[in-house]
Motif scaffolding. Structure first.
Motif, PDB file in Angstrom:
ATOM      1  N   GLY A 108      -0.136  -8.142  -2.834  1.00 50.16           N
ATOM      2  CA  GLY A 108       0.309  -8.697  -1.560  1.00 50.16           C
ATOM      3  C   GLY A 108       1.467  -9.651  -1.787  1.00 50.16           C
TER       4      GLY A 108
ATOM      5  N   THR B 191       3.355  -0.857   0.029  1.00 52.55           N
ATOM      6  CA  THR B 191       4.265  -1.949  -0.317  1.00 52.55           C
ATOM      7  C   THR B 191       4.797  -2.718   0.883  1.00 52.55           C
TER       8      THR B 191
ATOM      9  N   CYS C  39       2.795  -2.556   4.413  1.00 50.06           N
ATOM     10  CA  CYS C  39       1.789  -2.804   5.448  1.00 50.06           C
ATOM     11  C   CYS C  39       1.079  -4.142   5.220  1.00 50.06           C
ATOM     12  N   GLN C  40       0.816  -4.863   6.304  1.00 46.43           N
ATOM     13  CA  GLN C  40       0.138  -6.149   6.217  1.00 46.43           C
ATOM     14  C   GLN C  40      -0.831  -6.305   7.387  1.00 46.43           C
TER      15      GLN C  40
ATOM     16  N   ASN D 226      -3.295  -7.628   1.261  1.00 43.53           N
ATOM     17  CA  ASN D 226      -2.514  -7.024   2.345  1.00 43.53           C
ATOM     18  C   ASN D 226      -3.341  -6.860   3.621  1.00 43.53           C
TER      19      ASN D 226
ATOM     20  N   ARG E 193       4.247  -7.573  -4.625  1.00 41.57           N
ATOM     21  CA  ARG E 193       4.630  -6.195  -4.356  1.00 41.57           C
ATOM     22  C   ARG E 193       6.029  -5.907  -4.882  1.00 41.57           C
TER      23      ARG E 193
END
Length: 215
Positions: free
Chosen positions: A80, A135, A137-138, A169, A84
């Motif tokens: 996260g 890499t 998405c949160q 993430n 990343r």
């Protein structure tokens, strides 16, 4: 009166199209406002790479050499923030993992009998997503324990029943059998917030689930 596109306008349109293709590979992309909800692109065709580097070459650039798709997914899913790799796009499709950077694009096949679903339960803030990006998405709920139950709708078999922590993430990733319909139920650790949603694991199913609200 209609006017033909000038050279400058044609260049601008072409550049916008290239940017859209790049974001389409990502699946999710954060908005420029750090306090606002993330914005995303929907499902789209993968970007057209200028070259196709050998998988080992692309993997070694990000310390992923020797890993298959399963190992790469499970490694990148735990990262996260600044951990990343910013230059790497890693998009999970139903049958393959697409990897790309400025050097080009390559893919790794997923197991024939397994489907990877990554879901981000939320309370008040979420975003649209279809293909999960490892890499970019949160999710909203970060590093919090949740109870996950997944039941096969056809057989009644419990496929998953465990307590997991959401990753940095905000997502939880699970490997499931292919070609099934199931019910996903998520409970936050205090037992007060519960969410439930139908899922599927077919070739046209999303690998990213961000519509599971716990309330």
């Amino acid at each position: 009166m209609l006017f033909p596109l000038t050279r400058t306008r044609r260049r601008t349109a072409a550049l916008a199209g290239a940017v859209a293709l790049t974001l389409g590979l990502a699946g999710c992309t954060s908005s420029t406002d750090p306090d606002g909800p993330a914005t995303v692109t929907g499902p789209s065709a993968p970007a057209t790479a200028s070259s196709a580097p050998a998988p080992d070459t692309l993997l070694s650039a990000y310390d992923l050499e020797g890993m298959d798709a399963t190992a790469v997914i499970e490694h990148l899913e735990t990262l996260g923030g600044t951990d990343r790799p910013e230059a790497l796009m890693a998009s999970i499709r139903p049958t393959e993992l697409l990897l790309s950077d400025a050097s080009g694009e390559t893919s790794l096949p997923l197991p024939d009998d397994k489907f990877y679903l990554s879901f981000a339960p939320y309370v008040s803030q979420t975003h649209d997503c279809f293909f999960h990006s490892l890499t970019t998405c949160q999710g909203e709920i970060i590093e919090q324990p949740v109870t996950v139950q997944i039941v096969d709708d056809a057989t009644g078999e419990t496929l998953v029943d465990e307590t997991r922590a959401t990753e940095k993430n905000g997502f939880v990733g699970v490997w499931l059998p292919r070609d099934i319909d199931a019910t996903l139920r998520v409970t936050l650790s205090d037992g007060q917030l519960v969410g439930e949603q139908q899922i599927s694991t077919r070739e046209d199913s999303p690998t990213c689930l961000t519509t599971l609200q716990v309330a």
